[in-house]
Design a protein around this motif. Structure first.
Motif, PDB file in Angstrom:
ATOM      1  N   LYS A  59      -0.987   3.202  -1.680  1.00 41.23           N
ATOM      2  CA  LYS A  59       0.461   3.323  -1.462  1.00 41.23           C
ATOM      3  C   LYS A  59       0.937   2.350  -0.387  1.00 41.23           C
ATOM      4  CE  LYS A  59       1.610   8.111  -2.601  1.00 41.23           C
ATOM      5  NZ  LYS A  59       2.103   9.376  -2.041  1.00 41.23           N
ATOM      6  N   TRP A  60       0.186   2.298   0.725  1.00 41.82           N
ATOM      7  CA  TRP A  60       0.552   1.385   1.810  1.00 41.82           C
ATOM      8  C   TRP A  60       0.484  -0.069   1.339  1.00 41.82           C
ATOM      9  CZ3 TRP A  60       2.748   2.099   6.451  1.00 41.82           C
ATOM     10  CH2 TRP A  60       2.785   3.388   6.958  1.00 41.82           C
ATOM     11  N   LYS A  61      -0.595  -0.407   0.628  1.00 41.50           N
ATOM     12  CA  LYS A  61      -0.762  -1.787   0.148  1.00 41.50           C
ATOM     13  C   LYS A  61       0.354  -2.161  -0.822  1.00 41.50           C
ATOM     14  CE  LYS A  61      -4.116  -4.846  -1.990  1.00 41.50           C
ATOM     15  NZ  LYS A  61      -5.426  -5.006  -2.584  1.00 41.50           N
ATOM     16  N   ASP A  62       0.693  -1.261  -1.733  1.00 37.71           N
ATOM     17  CA  ASP A  62       1.752  -1.536  -2.709  1.00 37.71           C
ATOM     18  C   ASP A  62       3.105  -1.697  -2.028  1.00 37.71           C
ATOM     19  OD1 ASP A  62      -0.167  -1.373  -4.686  1.00 37.71           O
ATOM     20  OD2 ASP A  62       0.476   0.603  -5.423  1.00 37.71           O
ATOM     21  N   GLY A 112       5.145  -5.197  -1.806  1.00 37.96           N
ATOM     22  CA  GLY A 112       6.506  -5.375  -2.319  1.00 37.96           C
ATOM     23  C   GLY A 112       7.379  -6.146  -1.346  1.00 37.96           C
ATOM     24  N   ILE A 113       7.201  -5.878  -0.057  1.00 40.52           N
ATOM     25  CA  ILE A 113       7.947  -6.622   0.965  1.00 40.52           C
ATOM     26  C   ILE A 113       7.473  -8.076   0.992  1.00 40.52           C
ATOM     27  CG2 ILE A 113       8.369  -6.827   3.459  1.00 40.52           C
ATOM     28  CD1 ILE A 113       8.256  -3.733   3.573  1.00 40.52           C
ATOM     29  N   ALA A 114       6.160  -8.267   0.924  1.00 40.71           N
ATOM     30  CA  ALA A 114       5.594  -9.621   0.925  1.00 40.71           C
ATOM     31  C   ALA A 114       6.052 -10.414  -0.298  1.00 40.71           C
ATOM     32  CB  ALA A 114       4.073  -9.553   0.981  1.00 40.71           C
ATOM     33  N   ALA A 115       6.145  -9.759  -1.448  1.00 38.19           N
ATOM     34  CA  ALA A 115       6.572 -10.432  -2.681  1.00 38.19           C
ATOM     35  C   ALA A 115       7.996 -10.970  -2.557  1.00 38.19           C
ATOM     36  CB  ALA A 115       6.466  -9.474  -3.867  1.00 38.19           C
ATOM     37  N   GLN A 116       8.787 -10.376  -1.674  1.00 35.04           N
ATOM     38  CA  GLN A 116      10.157 -10.837  -1.442  1.00 35.04           C
ATOM     39  C   GLN A 116      10.219 -11.923  -0.356  1.00 35.04           C
ATOM     40  OE1 GLN A 116      13.079  -7.555  -1.026  1.00 35.04           O
ATOM     41  NE2 GLN A 116      11.327  -6.227  -1.452  1.00 35.04           N
ATOM     42  N   GLY A 117       9.054 -12.297   0.188  1.00 40.88           N
ATOM     43  CA  GLY A 117       9.002 -13.284   1.262  1.00 40.88           C
ATOM     44  C   GLY A 117       9.505 -12.738   2.586  1.00 40.88           C
ATOM     45  N   ILE A 175       5.656  -6.485  11.238  1.00 36.34           N
ATOM     46  CA  ILE A 175       6.831  -7.307  11.507  1.00 36.34           C
ATOM     47  C   ILE A 175       7.316  -7.841  10.165  1.00 36.34           C
ATOM     48  CG2 ILE A 175       7.775  -9.302  12.726  1.00 36.34           C
ATOM     49  CD1 ILE A 175       6.681  -7.179  14.642  1.00 36.34           C
ATOM     50  N   ILE A 176       8.607  -7.647   9.916  1.00 40.65           N
ATOM     51  CA  ILE A 176       9.204  -8.147   8.677  1.00 40.65           C
ATOM     52  C   ILE A 176      10.350  -9.096   9.022  1.00 40.65           C
ATOM     53  CG2 ILE A 176       8.576  -6.094   7.361  1.00 40.65           C
ATOM     54  CD1 ILE A 176      11.593  -5.263   7.592  1.00 40.65           C
ATOM     55  N   THR A 198      16.652  -0.988   4.753  1.00 34.29           N
ATOM     56  CA  THR A 198      16.460  -0.862   3.310  1.00 34.29           C
ATOM     57  C   THR A 198      15.008  -1.170   2.936  1.00 34.29           C
ATOM     58  OG1 THR A 198      18.763  -1.404   2.843  1.00 34.29           O
ATOM     59  CG2 THR A 198      17.197  -1.753   1.050  1.00 34.29           C
ATOM     60  N   LEU A 199      14.418  -2.192   3.555  1.00 31.86           N
ATOM     61  CA  LEU A 199      13.025  -2.538   3.270  1.00 31.86           C
ATOM     62  C   LEU A 199      12.069  -1.434   3.718  1.00 31.86           C
ATOM     63  CD1 LEU A 199      13.102  -6.296   4.272  1.00 31.86           C
ATOM     64  CD2 LEU A 199      12.820  -5.383   1.963  1.00 31.86           C
TER      65      LEU A 199
END
Length: 112
Positions: free
Chosen positions: A29-32, A36-41, A80-81, A91-92
Motif C-alpha cells: 500500500k505504501w509503495k503504491d 503514484g506520487i512519483a509517477a506524477q513527477g 518530501i514531495i 490532495t497528494l
C-alpha cells in the motif's frame, strides 16, 4: 513548484502482532501510494523511518523521554514531495496508508 514535507503520525500501534502477510500488504500500500506520487513527477525524497525512542530538550535544559511524551501518537517517518501549493500537497496526501490506521499526515512547506 515548492517542496512540502509529509509527516506520518499514527496512534501507538504494536506491529509485533502483525503477520508477515499483513506487513507485506501494508508495505505494498505504501509503495503504491508513493509510486503514484512519483509517477506524477511530484516525489522529491524519501525520509527514513524514525526510531520510537528519543529525547526531548525543552527550555531551561529540561530533558524528557520522547519524542512525544505528551501525546499518544508516533511520528513514524516522512517524505518530501513537490507541489504548486499547500492545497495540492494536501490532495497528494490523500490515500496515504497511515490514514487506514487512524493516523494523520501533517503537511508543511519546506523553507529554503
Amino acid at each position: 513548484m515548492k517542496d512540502f514535507m509529509l509527516l506520518f503520525r499514527q496512534p501507538s500501534f504494536d506491529y509485533s502482532k502483525t503477520s508477515p502477510k499483513e506487513m507485506e500488504a501494508l508495505a505494498k500500500k505504501w509503495k503504491d501510494w508513493a509510486g503514484g506520487i512519483a509517477a506524477q513527477g511530484k516525489f522529491s525524497s524519501n525520509g527514513n523511518r524514525l526510531a520510537l525512542e528519543g529525547k526531548v530538550l525543552k527550555a531551561g535544559g529540561v530533558v524528557t523521554d520522547g519524542p512525544f511524551v505528551e501525546i499518544r501518537e508516533i511520528l513514524g517517518s516522512f517524505i518530501i514531495i513537490k507541489a504548486d501549493s499547500l492545497e495540492e500537497a494536501t490532495t497528494l496526501a490523500h490515500g496515504c496508508p497511515v490514514l487506514d490506521a487512524n493516523g494523520s499526515v501533517e503537511i508543511r512547506p519546506v523553507w529554503g
